[in-house]
Design an enzyme around this catalytic site. Structure first.
Site, PDB file in Angstrom:
ATOM      1  N   THR A 135       1.822  -9.045   5.305  1.00 61.58           N
ATOM      2  CA  THR A 135       2.290  -7.805   5.928  1.00 61.58           C
ATOM      3  C   THR A 135       1.163  -6.812   6.215  1.00 61.58           C
ATOM      4  OG1 THR A 135       2.740  -6.963   3.691  1.00 61.58           O
ATOM      5  CG2 THR A 135       4.571  -7.993   4.867  1.00 61.58           C
ATOM      6  N   GLU A 136      -0.082  -7.234   6.084  1.00 57.64           N
ATOM      7  CA  GLU A 136      -1.211  -6.308   6.196  1.00 57.64           C
ATOM      8  C   GLU A 136      -1.242  -5.562   7.525  1.00 57.64           C
ATOM      9  OE1 GLU A 136      -2.701  -9.487   3.262  1.00 57.64           O
ATOM     10  OE2 GLU A 136      -1.374  -9.372   4.987  1.00 57.64           O
ATOM     11  N   VAL A 137      -0.959  -6.250   8.642  1.00 58.83           N
ATOM     12  CA  VAL A 137      -1.084  -5.597   9.949  1.00 58.83           C
ATOM     13  C   VAL A 137      -0.107  -4.435  10.098  1.00 58.83           C
ATOM     14  CG1 VAL A 137      -2.000  -7.619  11.142  1.00 58.83           C
ATOM     15  CG2 VAL A 137       0.479  -7.296  11.011  1.00 58.83           C
TER      16      VAL A 137
END
Length: 259
Positions: A135-137
Site C-alpha cells: 500500500t506504499e503508493v
C-alpha cells in the site's frame, strides 16, 4: 521490564522468531529490523536449528514500516536515510538467501513492508481472514526493496498489479496469484505450520535444501549456457557432499535416513 520487539525460542529443531509489537500491529522500526537479523544470525550458527518459523503476536502479522518512525526519518539527511534503507535491504536479502528454510506463519493482515516480509520467506501459511497488499503508493511512498523480490516471485504483470495499484487482496486471491502457499483456519495454523516444518526436518537433507535455495536465487539472471554450467558445477558439488553420500548409502542399503 522493557518489551522485546522480537521473541525467539528453539523447539524440536525449529527456530521461532515472533514479532512482538502487537500494540503497533508489529510495524517495523529500526529496533525490530535489527532484532530479526540478530535472531537469524544466531539460528544460522546453531546446528540444532534446521527450519525457521516467522510469526507474530496480536491480530496483525505486520503492518509494514512504523509511520511515526518514517516521519521522524524525514528529518534525517539522505545519507542517514540510505543507511536505514540498507538495513532493511539487508534483512530482506538475508531472508531470501538464508541457508535454512524460513516459513511465514501469517495469522493476520500483512501489509506494505509486512507483506514483503512474508513474501520474502520460502513458504507462507495464512488464515482466511488475512489481507495482503503493498500500500506504499497510497501514502506517497514506494515499495522499493520488496519490488526486486516480488518481480522474481510473481513476474512483472502480477507485481505491477499489486505494487502500482496499492490495493489489498484476500488470502484466497494471494494464494491464486502465488503470493502465499496455503490457507489454514486460525485454530489449526500453528499445528499445521509446525507439522510442515517437521516434515522438512525429518525427510529432507538440510544441506540439499540450502544448495537448492541458493541455486534458485542465483540462476535466474544468467543466460542459458551460463545457467546450465552453474547447475552442472552445483550438481558436482552436491555429489561430494556428506549428506548426499549418507542419503545414497542409506537408500541402497534400504535403511531409513536420519536427517
Amino acid at each position: 521490564m522493557e518489551q522485546q520487539p522480537v521473541l525467539i525460542k528453539i523447539d524440536k529443531r525449529i527456530g521461532y522468531i515472533t514479532l512482538n509489537r502487537p500494540e503497533k500491529r508489529n510495524a517495523l522500526n529500526e529496533e525490530m529490523v535489527d532484532s530479526i537479523k540478530v535472531a537469524l544470525n544466531m539460528f544460522e550458527k546453531d546446528e540444532s536449528v534446521k527450519v525457521i518459523i516467522l510469526r507474530a503476536e496480536g491480530k496483525a502479522f505486520c503492518a509494514g514500516a512504523d509511520l511515526a518512525y518514517l516521519q521522524q526519518l524525514q528529518q534525517n539527511s539522505y545519507e542517514d536515510n540510505l543507511a536505514d534503507s540498507r538495513s532493511l535491504k539487508d534483512l530482506f536479502q538475508k531472508i531470501y538467501t538464508y541457508p535454512k528454510i524460513i516459513i511465514a506463519q501469517v495469522q493476520g493482515h500483512a501489509l506494505a513492508g509486512g507483506c514483503g516480509l512474508a513474501s520474502a520467506c520460502d513458504f507462507s501459511f495464512a488464515v482466511p481472514e488475512a489481507k495482503f497488499g503493498y500500500t506504499e503508493v497510497r501514502i506517497g511512498f514506494i515499495p522499493a526493496i520488496v519490488l526486486v523480490l516480488l518481480l522474481r516471485k510473481l513476474g512483472e504483470g502480477k507485481a505491477k498489479q499489486l505494487l502500482l495499484s496499492g490495493e489489498t487482496i484476500t488470502a484466497a486471491e494471494a494464494r491464486e496469484m502465488g503470493l502465499i502457499n496455503w490457507i489454514v483456519e486460525e485454530s489449526n495454523l500453528s499445528a499445521t505450520v509446525e507439522a510442515f516444518a517437521q516434515n522438512l526436518i525429518t525427510q529432507n537433507s538440510g544441506e540439499a535444501m540450502a544448495l537448492t535455495k541458493e541455486m534458485i536465487g542465483r540462476v535466474q539472471d544468467r543466460d542459458l549456457e551460463d545457467a546450465l554450467e552453474y547447475a552442472a558445477s552445483m550438481n558436482a558439488k552436491a555429489r561430494g557432499s556428506e549428506d548426499c553420500q549418507k542419503g545414497i548409502a542409506a537408500f541402497l542399503n534400504k535403511q531409513p535416513i536420519q536427517w
